[in-house]
Design a protein around this motif. Structure first.
Motif, mmCIF file in Angstrom:
data_model
loop_
_atom_site.group_PDB
_atom_site.id
_atom_site.type_symbol
_atom_site.label_atom_id
_atom_site.label_comp_id
_atom_site.label_asym_id
_atom_site.label_seq_id
_atom_site.Cartn_x
_atom_site.Cartn_y
_atom_site.Cartn_z
ATOM 1 N N ARG A 260 0.850 -1.191 0.000
ATOM 2 C CA ARG A 260 0.000 0.000 0.000
ATOM 3 C C ARG A 260 0.888 1.243 0.000
ATOM 4 N NH1 ARG A 260 -3.023 -0.717 5.438
ATOM 5 N NH2 ARG A 260 -1.038 -1.735 5.930
ATOM 6 N N SER A 312 2.824 -6.128 2.409
ATOM 7 C CA SER A 312 1.876 -7.029 3.055
ATOM 8 C C SER A 312 1.997 -8.403 2.426
ATOM 9 C CB SER A 312 0.436 -6.520 2.900
ATOM 10 O OG SER A 312 0.081 -6.475 1.534
ATOM 11 N N PHE A 313 1.617 -9.397 3.192
ATOM 12 C CA PHE A 313 1.559 -10.750 2.630
ATOM 13 C C PHE A 313 0.126 -10.996 2.195
ATOM 14 C CE2 PHE A 313 0.813 -15.359 2.974
ATOM 15 C CZ PHE A 313 1.692 -15.751 1.985
ATOM 16 N N ASN A 314 -0.064 -11.041 0.909
ATOM 17 C CA ASN A 314 -1.391 -11.220 0.340
ATOM 18 C C ASN A 314 -1.327 -12.392 -0.646
ATOM 19 O OD1 ASN A 314 -4.035 -10.863 -0.370
ATOM 20 N ND2 ASN A 314 -3.705 -9.023 -1.602
ATOM 21 N N LEU A 352 6.338 -9.078 6.870
ATOM 22 C CA LEU A 352 5.198 -8.953 5.961
ATOM 23 C C LEU A 352 3.875 -9.116 6.704
ATOM 24 C CD1 LEU A 352 6.491 -10.953 2.870
ATOM 25 C CD2 LEU A 352 6.226 -8.489 3.059
ATOM 26 N N VAL A 353 3.827 -10.073 7.624
ATOM 27 C CA VAL A 353 2.595 -10.295 8.385
ATOM 28 C C VAL A 353 2.285 -9.082 9.255
ATOM 29 C CG1 VAL A 353 1.515 -11.693 10.191
ATOM 30 C CG2 VAL A 353 2.791 -12.806 8.349
ATOM 31 N N GLU A 355 3.244 -5.980 8.758
ATOM 32 C CA GLU A 355 2.884 -4.850 7.899
ATOM 33 C C GLU A 355 1.442 -4.972 7.391
ATOM 34 O OE1 GLU A 355 5.091 -1.991 6.342
ATOM 35 O OE2 GLU A 355 5.390 -2.375 8.471
ATOM 36 N N THR A 356 1.004 -6.210 7.205
ATOM 37 C CA THR A 356 -0.344 -6.445 6.681
ATOM 38 C C THR A 356 -1.404 -5.807 7.566
ATOM 39 O OG1 THR A 356 0.376 -8.520 5.667
ATOM 40 C CG2 THR A 356 -1.990 -8.234 5.995
ATOM 41 N N GLN A 384 -4.155 1.021 -2.453
ATOM 42 C CA GLN A 384 -3.582 -0.303 -2.650
ATOM 43 C C GLN A 384 -2.664 -0.299 -3.877
ATOM 44 O OE1 GLN A 384 -4.279 -2.765 -0.435
ATOM 45 N NE2 GLN A 384 -2.790 -4.131 -1.398
ATOM 46 N N GLN A 387 0.189 -6.078 -7.097
ATOM 47 C CA GLN A 387 0.678 -7.296 -6.467
ATOM 48 C C GLN A 387 1.952 -7.753 -7.174
ATOM 49 O OE1 GLN A 387 -0.585 -8.451 -3.817
ATOM 50 N NE2 GLN A 387 0.037 -10.573 -3.572
#
Length: 487
Positions: A260, A312-314, A352-353, A355-356, A384, A387
């Motif tokens: 983001r 982020s982990f997406n 990453l988790v 930051e999500t 956003q 990816q």
């Protein structure tokens, strides 16, 4: 020869434009899941729009045992200068009427606090000794840094020790606008066919050796056949590779990373006050795409500030595609690679988790840490980003891009991320050379290639200062990039 390209982003559209320009006899079709060209990761706010040429990104000059390595920076800088030749050619031929519709001169700066000043000083010493970065300047003087990047310094205490570098000839690039203009040219002037709203589900070889592309268009199944297939579909390239049955498919797995930004509209006057992209130093354990930076963006004649990214982990391959798409792309042999990454890069996964789940308050705190008081000066909103899917190769996480071409030269694809769009013309030229080498056996194609790329040899650009300056200055003139007079 029938060529099918999957993906009408910056990569696929550049590949098609180059291929059809060099070999007009090719029959080229581009299949795109979205409703137009450059609408995915190439679109302006799905990326930071930095013209990556290693001017300001610390992750392109890693430190190992207190030694600064500049090899990666030199390669990226040379690649970008090949890219500029292609874009200058498009302007010269009238394909792009006004370079400012997609590229705008923007200072490229790096700023660090006291703990990293020595690293930046060494980086400047190594880089400025090379002709690629001969115009780079370094300062630890508060007022001089403020004159370069005022928003980072306006409300910073004067006693706080900082250091910065600047290159005046950096760029902000709207890759979406560039892709749209190339696509219009490819359609109207070159005869490339674009089929939008076409979601490719599977690719496989027929008994005759041609590639069969099974897709869905507006809810109905469609099928295409190709002598040569190029997949430039971002994260969507991974599941198609898995279904291709090519021998090397098992070596690669995708590791998705989202992100983001904070975005604020600003006036033209405010943009003139801060005409820069300023990169800092990433947190320990953060991925390269998470280096904090405060950027001026120019999109459709309007000006914005962008700060981030907040990673982020997406677990999705592309925005607007679901988790189950990613799950279906995973094969049993991929699980070991994913576990290796989770174990060997646990700080990255943890980062990453965390930051999500970061909220707006924490995002504004990071902005104010980078540029004190800036969160209150503009109307910032979280947006956003696109990816990214990083490569896991043979169980190891890779942080670059990789061209893959089948042994019979009928299937090519591009995997990975940064520097990505910035070097797309150079990367697509190499892909074309590997995938359809027969093009370059013709004298007409070789002459056209030399017209488009007066110098595409990276070693020549890196080792011949006069040739590099000649090429750089000619491209910059077409692109509207000027070197300020020495101060």
């Amino acid at each position: 020869m029938n060529v099918v390209i999957i993906g009408a982003g910056i990569m696929g559209t550049t590949f098609a434009t180059l291929a059809k320009t060099l070999a007009p006899e090719l029959d080229i079709t581009i299949l795109e899941r979205l409703d137009g060209p450059g609408a995915g990761n190439s679109s302006p706010f799905w990326n930071a729009g930095t013209g990556h040429e290693a001017n300001c990104e610390l992750n392109y000059t890693p430190v190992d045992a207190e030694v600064i390595s500049v090899e990666k920076a030199l390669k990226i800088h040379a690649q970008f200068n090949v890219a500029k030749q292609f874009w200058a050619y498009l302007i010269e031929k009238g394909v792009i009427k006004d370079p400012k519709t997609f590229i705008n001169q923007t200072k490229h700066c790096t700023i660090v606090s006291e703990s990293a000043i020595e690293e930046l000083r060494l980086r400047f010493k190594e880089m400025s000794a090379h002709h690629f970065f001969e115009h780079m300047r370094y300062s630890e003087d508060f007022d001089e840094i403020k004159s370069w990047i005022p928003y980072t310094m306006d409300e910073r205490p004067r006693h706080e020790k900082m250091a910065a570098t600047v290159i005046e000839t950096g760029t902000d690039v709207n890759f979406g606008a560039l892709t749209e203009q190339m696509a219009a040219h490819a359609t109207q002037d070159l005869g490339v066919k674009f089929e939008y709203g076409t979601h490719v589900k599977r690719v496989h070889r027929s008994p005759t050796g041609r590639w069969v592309i099974e897709a869905e268009c507006k809810g109905k199944p469609v099928q295409h056949k190709a002598d040569v297939l190029f997949v430039g579909a971002g994260g969507g390239a991974f599941p198609l590779l898995k279904k291709s049955h090519l021998p090397f498919r098992n070596r690669f797995t995708g590791f998705p990373v989202g992100g983001r930004f904070l975005r604020a509209p600003i006036s033209e006057e405010q943009a003139g006050y801060y005409r820069a992209k300023t990169y800092g130093k990433a947190k320990v354990g953060a991925p390269p795409m998470s280096v904090p930076h405060l950027d001026l963006r120019v999109v459709d004649g309007k000006h914005y500030l962008l700060f981030g990214p907040f990673a982020s982990f997406n677990p999705v391959l592309e925005r607007d595609r679901g988790f189950f798409d990613y799950l279906r792309s995973i094969r049993p042999h991929d699980i070991q690679g994913l576990l290796n990454v989770a174990l060997e890069h646990f700080p990255l996964v943890k980062y990453l988790v965390s930051e999500t789940f970061k909220g707006e308050k924490s995002m504004f705190e990071e902005l104010d840490s980078f540029a004190p008081g800036l969160s209150k000066r503009f109307d910032w909103k979280p947006v956003q980003a696109g990816q990214r899917v990083q490569i896991i190769k043979d169980g190891d996480l890779q942080m670059g891009t990789e061209i893959l071409v089948s042994k019979d030269k009928t299937y090519g694809t591009l995997l990975g991320a940064s520097p990505g769009a910035s070097v797309s013309p150079e990367v697509m030229l190499r892909c074309l050379e590997q995938l359809i080498p027969s093009i370059f056996s013709k004298e007409e194609a070789r002459k056209k290639k030399n017209e488009i790329f007066p110098e595409d040899d990276l070693d020549t650009l890196a080792n011949d200062p006069e040739r590099y300056r000649e090429i750089r200055d000619a491209a910059n003139k077409q692109l509207g990039i000027t070197q300020p007079k020495a101060q």
